[in-house]
Design a protein around this motif. Structure first.
Motif, PDB file in Angstrom:
ATOM      1  N   GLN A   1       0.829  -1.192   0.000  1.00 18.56           N
ATOM      2  CA  GLN A   1       0.000   0.000   0.000  1.00 18.56           C
ATOM      3  C   GLN A   1       0.871   1.253   0.000  1.00 18.56           C
ATOM      4  O   GLN A   1       0.620   2.193  -0.746  1.00 18.56           O
ATOM      5  CB  GLN A   1      -0.876  -0.003   1.255  1.00 18.56           C
ATOM      6  CG  GLN A   1      -2.326   0.277   0.957  1.00 18.56           C
ATOM      7  CD  GLN A   1      -3.176  -0.075   2.166  1.00 18.56           C
ATOM      8  OE1 GLN A   1      -2.845   0.314   3.280  1.00 18.56           O
ATOM      9  NE2 GLN A   1      -4.252  -0.793   1.953  1.00 18.56           N
TER      10      GLN A   1
ATOM     11  N   PRO B   1      -5.357   2.837  -7.373  1.00 20.41           N
ATOM     12  CA  PRO B   1      -5.675   2.963  -5.954  1.00 20.41           C
ATOM     13  C   PRO B   1      -6.817   3.951  -5.746  1.00 20.41           C
ATOM     14  O   PRO B   1      -6.856   5.010  -6.376  1.00 20.41           O
ATOM     15  CB  PRO B   1      -4.378   3.500  -5.340  1.00 20.41           C
ATOM     16  CG  PRO B   1      -3.326   3.186  -6.336  1.00 20.41           C
ATOM     17  CD  PRO B   1      -3.965   3.177  -7.677  1.00 20.41           C
ATOM     18  N   VAL B   2      -7.734   3.598  -4.908  1.00 21.34           N
ATOM     19  CA  VAL B   2      -8.874   4.476  -4.634  1.00 21.34           C
ATOM     20  C   VAL B   2      -8.418   5.572  -3.704  1.00 21.34           C
ATOM     21  O   VAL B   2      -7.969   5.316  -2.591  1.00 21.34           O
ATOM     22  CB  VAL B   2     -10.002   3.664  -3.966  1.00 21.34           C
ATOM     23  CG1 VAL B   2     -11.144   4.577  -3.597  1.00 21.34           C
ATOM     24  CG2 VAL B   2     -10.481   2.584  -4.909  1.00 21.34           C
ATOM     25  N   LYS B   3      -8.424   6.799  -4.203  1.00 19.38           N
ATOM     26  CA  LYS B   3      -8.019   7.890  -3.318  1.00 19.38           C
ATOM     27  C   LYS B   3      -8.742   9.162  -3.734  1.00 19.38           C
ATOM     28  O   LYS B   3      -9.511   9.177  -4.673  1.00 19.38           O
ATOM     29  CB  LYS B   3      -6.499   8.068  -3.331  1.00 19.38           C
ATOM     30  CG  LYS B   3      -5.875   8.138  -4.697  1.00 19.38           C
ATOM     31  CD  LYS B   3      -4.365   8.069  -4.538  1.00 19.38           C
ATOM     32  CE  LYS B   3      -3.692   8.163  -5.902  1.00 19.38           C
ATOM     33  NZ  LYS B   3      -2.290   7.894  -5.866  1.00 19.38           N
ATOM     34  N   SER B   4      -8.439  10.208  -3.048  1.00 21.34           N
ATOM     35  CA  SER B   4      -8.979  11.553  -3.233  1.00 21.34           C
ATOM     36  C   SER B   4     -10.475  11.537  -3.511  1.00 21.34           C
ATOM     37  O   SER B   4     -11.244  10.968  -2.746  1.00 21.34           O
ATOM     38  CB  SER B   4      -8.185  12.305  -4.298  1.00 21.34           C
ATOM     39  OG  SER B   4      -8.386  11.734  -5.555  1.00 21.34           O
TER      40      SER B   4
ATOM     41  N   ARG C   1     -12.497  10.082  -5.647  1.00 19.72           N
ATOM     42  CA  ARG C   1     -13.200   8.815  -5.806  1.00 19.72           C
ATOM     43  C   ARG C   1     -13.407   8.153  -4.448  1.00 19.72           C
ATOM     44  O   ARG C   1     -14.458   7.609  -4.150  1.00 19.72           O
ATOM     45  CB  ARG C   1     -12.391   7.902  -6.754  1.00 19.72           C
ATOM     46  CG  ARG C   1     -12.887   6.487  -6.908  1.00 19.72           C
ATOM     47  CD  ARG C   1     -14.361   6.367  -7.261  1.00 19.72           C
ATOM     48  NE  ARG C   1     -14.727   7.082  -8.459  1.00 19.72           N
ATOM     49  CZ  ARG C   1     -15.983   7.410  -8.784  1.00 19.72           C
ATOM     50  NH1 ARG C   1     -17.001   7.096  -7.979  1.00 19.72           N
ATOM     51  NH2 ARG C   1     -16.239   8.065  -9.880  1.00 19.72           N
ATOM     52  N   LYS C   2     -12.375   8.252  -3.642  1.00 22.18           N
ATOM     53  CA  LYS C   2     -12.467   7.626  -2.331  1.00 22.18           C
ATOM     54  C   LYS C   2     -13.534   8.327  -1.487  1.00 22.18           C
ATOM     55  O   LYS C   2     -14.360   7.680  -0.848  1.00 22.18           O
ATOM     56  CB  LYS C   2     -11.106   7.717  -1.633  1.00 22.18           C
ATOM     57  CG  LYS C   2     -11.039   6.910  -0.364  1.00 22.18           C
ATOM     58  CD  LYS C   2      -9.609   6.840   0.141  1.00 22.18           C
ATOM     59  CE  LYS C   2      -9.566   5.996   1.393  1.00 22.18           C
ATOM     60  NZ  LYS C   2      -8.580   4.962   1.321  1.00 22.18           N
ATOM     61  N   ARG C   3     -13.514   9.667  -1.540  1.00 21.27           N
ATOM     62  CA  ARG C   3     -14.504  10.399  -0.746  1.00 21.27           C
ATOM     63  C   ARG C   3     -15.911  10.158  -1.270  1.00 21.27           C
ATOM     64  O   ARG C   3     -16.869  10.050  -0.516  1.00 21.27           O
ATOM     65  CB  ARG C   3     -14.169  11.896  -0.729  1.00 21.27           C
ATOM     66  CG  ARG C   3     -13.027  12.224   0.220  1.00 21.27           C
ATOM     67  CD  ARG C   3     -13.048  13.684   0.603  1.00 21.27           C
ATOM     68  NE  ARG C   3     -12.879  14.550  -0.549  1.00 21.27           N
ATOM     69  CZ  ARG C   3     -11.700  14.853  -1.085  1.00 21.27           C
ATOM     70  NH1 ARG C   3     -10.608  14.360  -0.557  1.00 21.27           N
ATOM     71  NH2 ARG C   3     -11.620  15.636  -2.135  1.00 21.27           N
TER      72      ARG C   3
ATOM     73  N   ALA D   1     -16.973   7.494  -2.767  1.00 16.09           N
ATOM     74  CA  ALA D   1     -17.398   6.157  -2.342  1.00 16.09           C
ATOM     75  C   ALA D   1     -17.813   6.168  -0.882  1.00 16.09           C
ATOM     76  O   ALA D   1     -18.859   5.625  -0.503  1.00 16.09           O
ATOM     77  CB  ALA D   1     -16.266   5.168  -2.573  1.00 16.09           C
ATOM     78  N   GLU D   2     -16.996   6.816  -0.067  1.00 16.59           N
ATOM     79  CA  GLU D   2     -17.305   6.844   1.358  1.00 16.59           C
ATOM     80  C   GLU D   2     -18.630   7.563   1.615  1.00 16.59           C
ATOM     81  O   GLU D   2     -19.474   7.093   2.386  1.00 16.59           O
ATOM     82  CB  GLU D   2     -16.179   7.550   2.136  1.00 16.59           C
ATOM     83  CG  GLU D   2     -14.942   6.689   2.284  1.00 16.59           C
ATOM     84  CD  GLU D   2     -13.727   7.489   2.738  1.00 16.59           C
ATOM     85  OE1 GLU D   2     -12.658   6.892   2.826  1.00 16.59           O
ATOM     86  OE2 GLU D   2     -13.870   8.707   2.984  1.00 16.59           O
TER      87      GLU D   2
END
Lengths: 374, 465
Positions: free
Chosen positions: B203, B239-242, B244-246, B248-249
């Protein structure tokens, strides 16, 4: 047993067949002719004790007293036969399954278990028994053995002109080890240096779960041909033939004639170790076939028929075996766990600043835990 | 007096942590002797018969057939002195526990474990498991490591790294970290007992650098940015981040905390289209973009004015409903960074032209990636304009912290019954999702109906304004 290939009986020297009948070999019979009835009884006793000890050790592992055990079941004849051909000036390099050979070298069998209980790396003084410590790394000791043999040669302990003073090295390893680079290097070094070393391969047919057929297309003894080392295949479940062939091989090496490769064809009747489950890679039928060829049963039949195994002697040995088991069990439980700082000892022969610093760090680290220290 | 011994489940392989009891070969009351088969167990490696370590009489079987027993847990109690008078003060009086007779804990000091303190309670958790042994080829089970408790501050580093705690990681993981140039001590370990795992290192590696893409040079696939190729080159893992991550959350949080209900209405918006055309020709609106979205936004603002309860949020922590006296109108926007919902502050105060201007600025900022964080926070209600994509409608998920979201579908010319005749009219679909915890079906329906009425007849807005 196959007709050809590594499991065939091609060229197998045999002086006692599986029905207990004595056979003659035009060459090797002479190397067993000095065996007296007492010698045979000693072989029988040593094989029986080895097996009893072996079974006791397996039980102790199952009861949580040993981390691991490596049974030698089925290989007693190859070990007791060859071990009895060794004499004082010789030197033995065992692998880790040579409990029978250890017995012939005067090792008190229970002390072997210190290693398998995880409290010592080796528990005898090799020079006192001409018996090196067990080597767990497959085949590594074949190089040590070859080097030792070359040194014996340089020290004038070989072909000295007084045959009774001459010595040689015998090195034990398994069929799986023959696929290792170290073993092949050892064979080459021994060959070109004419080292007085007997490579004694107990082909028990399995490198853990890998059958010999996955290690070789030809009998393992044939590996000697490639490097010009004379090689012999012997029935490893025949204690008399194992003795005769080893007797010859050691004499040959002591005489300065060079190395020998002996393949003792046998069968590992038990598991590779107590961590192994042989039912996953071989059949009950195979095991039954080899149970009929049990080396101890074969010798028993022969000696019974020859009338040289009286009931009193059998009873005596049975009691001795029982006592050995009991003594082993009691002894194991008296051994204290070693102190953890022992691992820092014997790293160097002399005091060493780095090791001292590491020991000091480790002692502080250990003290950082809340639990009581014992 | 009898003397009881316990037999603990041994490690019958190298590093086993447990075994299943298959068949008991003895029963309570049986006389047993050393090495007599006691029980058949199945380990991760094989079927194993455990021989009895004592001579005596079986007093109690502590595990049933089918049970999985951890290594170190007693499985049977054997009276090793059934007939004898037995010493009155048999050892270990402190280990009496629930058993009436003195129990000598049968310690397994083999296999590298240290001698255990003699005062351990008799029926305590596995004591011999602290060797941390690992079944060869199987790895340690997560959480199965029993670690000794450390005294606080007991081991202070005394300068340099020499005194520091070692980082716990398995050799292959250490090598991986070394190969990737990652300092293990900078990683937050996720494994049991502070062990740095392979996943931790991987990671970190992914976070630190992007690897080559499995794309062709002429491809323009910005979403693959910062991704890396799978070993077979047939997929790219990003990697799911920024954003896209927010996203999704937020979506998961919203969908699984607020019970969503969506209501739909199909509306004749021909009058809205006429109004849009008219405004486009109006001089006051010359420098702003007039679209049907502007009218739908105004319609929503009017509906909220009539039903202010919908402009609210659920405060779970304090168990309160927060009714807001301002409308920060969110407009869902697809941006290069992903889905964003910037909002127009105090939209309810804006006259139509200013609203049009704000919508224009908001969309321009979103497209060029200049949306400020302030514009992303504190929204109160949202419109998602799925119609621009040619979609009729959808069931939108609430922007977290809001109670309603309006989906605005495509406007199409359709046959429609108008004043008793089938005519070609401009028709659209509206969908309103709301948080059913605080918005009842009736309220939601009324809000949507009001929006529909304004869209159908913008003059209604004059009445409600």
């Amino acid at each position: 047993m196959s007709a050809t290939g590594p499991l065939s009986d091609e060229g197998l020297i045999r002086l006692l067949d599986r029905t207990g009948a004595r056979l003659e070999d035009p060459f090797f019979s002479q190397y067993a002719k000095d065996l007296t009835d007492d010698d045979l009884r000693r072989f029988w006793r040593e094989m029986t004790l080895t097996r009893a000890f072996d079974n006791e050790a397996t039980s102790l592992q199952r009861q949580g007293e040993l981390g691991l055990w490596v049974p030698a079941l089925g290989q007693e004849a190859a070990q007791i036969g060859s071990g009895n051909a060794v004499r004082k000036p010789d030197f033995v390099f065992p692998s880790y399954r040579e409990h029978g050979v250890a017995l012939t070298r005067g090792i008190d069998l229970p002390v072997i278990l210190k290693m398998f209980r995880g409290i010592e790396h080796g528990s005898w003084v090799p020079s006192e028994h001409s018996f090196h410590l067990y080597t767990l790394v497959i085949g590594a000791h074949t190089l040590h053995a070859t080097g030792y043999a070359m040194a014996m040669d340089r020290d004038g302990l070989v072909a000295s002109g007084k045959p009774e003073n001459d010595g040689a090295v015998i090195c034990y390893f398994g069929d799986g080890a023959t696929s290792q680079g170290d073993v092949n290097e050892a064979l080459i070094f021994a060959a070109v240096n004419n080292a007085p070393v007997v490579f004694f391969c107990q082909n028990n047919q399995f490198a853990i779960s890998e059958p010999t057929t996955r290690q070789s297309r030809v009998p393992l003894a044939d590996r000697g041909k490639g490097v010009g080392i004379p090689s012999v295949r012997v029935d490893g479940n025949d204690v008399i033939a194992s003795y005769a062939v080893s007797n010859w091989a050691l004499q040959y090496a002591r005489s300065g004639a060079g190395p020998v490769l002996v393949e003792a064809f046998t069968y590992r009747m038990g598991a590779h170790t107590t961590s192994d489950d042989p039912t996953r890679y071989r059949t009950r039928a195979d095991e039954a076939y080899w149970a009929e060829r049990d080396p101890i049963a074969r010798l028993t039949t022969y000696m019974e028929n020859a009338g040289i195994l009286p009931d009193e002697y059998r009873e005596e040995v049975a009691q001795e075996a029982k006592g050995l088991g009991r003594r082993t069990r009691e002894l194991v439980k008296t051994w204290p766990a070693p102190s953890k700082t022992e691992m820092f000892e014997h790293v160097y022969a002399e005091p060493h600043a780095t090791v001292d610093a590491e020991r000091a760090w480790f002692e502080r680290y250990e003290r950082s835990f809340l639990e009581a220290h014992s | 007096m009898p003397t009881f011994e316990q037999f603990k489940m041994p490690d019958a392989g190298e590093g086993l942590t447990e075994a299943d009891i298959l068949t008991w070969r003895v029963a309570v009351g049986d006389t047993v002797e050393v090495n007599q088969p006691l029980v058949e167990v199945e380990t991760a490696k094989s079927l194993v018969e455990l021989p009895c370590p004592f001579d005596g009489v079986v007093i109690e079987l502590l595990a049933s057939e089918g049970d999985t027993v951890e290594v170190g847990i007693p499985i049977v109690v054997i009276d090793v002195d059934p007939t004898g008078a037995g010493p009155e003060a048999t050892p270990a009086p402190e280990s009496a526990g629930a058993t009436p007779a003195p129990v000598t804990a049968h310690e397994h000091t083999g296999h590298g474990s240290a001698p255990e303190p003699a005062h351990a309670p008799a029926a305590a958790a596995p004591e011999s498991a602290d060797s941390g042994a690992v079944l060869v080829g199987y790895g340690v089970k997560a959480g199965s490591a029993h670690r000794r408790e450390r005294a606080e501050g007991a081991l202070e580093p005394i300068g340099g790294t020499e005194g520091a705690y070692p980082v716990f990681a398995k050799p292959p993981v250490r090598k991986l970290a070394r190969d990737l140039g990652i300092d293990l001590s900078t990683i937050n370990p996720s494994g049991p007992g502070g062990l740095v795992t392979r996943e931790d290192v991987e990671q970190r590696a992914q976070a630190g650098s992007a690897r080559t893409l499995a794309t062709y040079p002429e491809d323009d696939q910005p979403w693959l940015e910062s991704g890396y190729s799978t070993p077979d080159g047939r997929a790219t893992r990003v990697p799911v981040k920024s954003v896209r991550k927010r996203t999704a959350e937020a979506m998961v949080k919203s969908a699984f905390t607020a019970p969503h209900v969506t209501v739909f209405q199909t509306v004749d918006v021909t009058a809205t289209m006429d109004l849009v055309a008219q405004l486009k020709g109006d001089r006051d609106f010359a420098d702003v973009r007039v679209t049907p979205l502007l009218i739908v936004a105004k319609a929503l603002l009017l509906a909220v004015r009539r039903h202010p309860e919908v402009n609210s949020s659920w405060d779970d922590a304090s168990q309160e409903i927060v009714f807001k006296h301002y409308i920060n109108l969110g407009i869902a926007a697809s941006t290069p960074r992903g889905l964003l919902v910037p909002n127009i502050k105090d939209a309810h105060r804006l006259p139509l032209r200013a609203l049009a201007q704000k919508i224009g600025e908001l969309t321009a900022d979103a497209r060029s990636g200049k949306t400020s964080p302030a514009n992303l926070s504190d929204g109160t209600i949202t419109i998602t304009n799925v119609g621009v994509l040619g979609i009729d409608t959808g069931t939108p998920i609430l922007n977290p912290g809001e109670a309603a979201i309006l989906a605005f579908g495509a406007i199409r010319q359709q046959p429609w019954v108008h004043e008793g005749e089938i005519q070609i009219r401009w028709v659209t679909q509206l969908a309103l999702s709301f948080d059913h915890r605080l918005v009842d079906g009736e309220l939601g329906a009324r809000v949507l109906a009001d929006i529909g009425r304004v869209m159908n007849n913008p003059a209604q807005g004059l009445v409600w304004a």
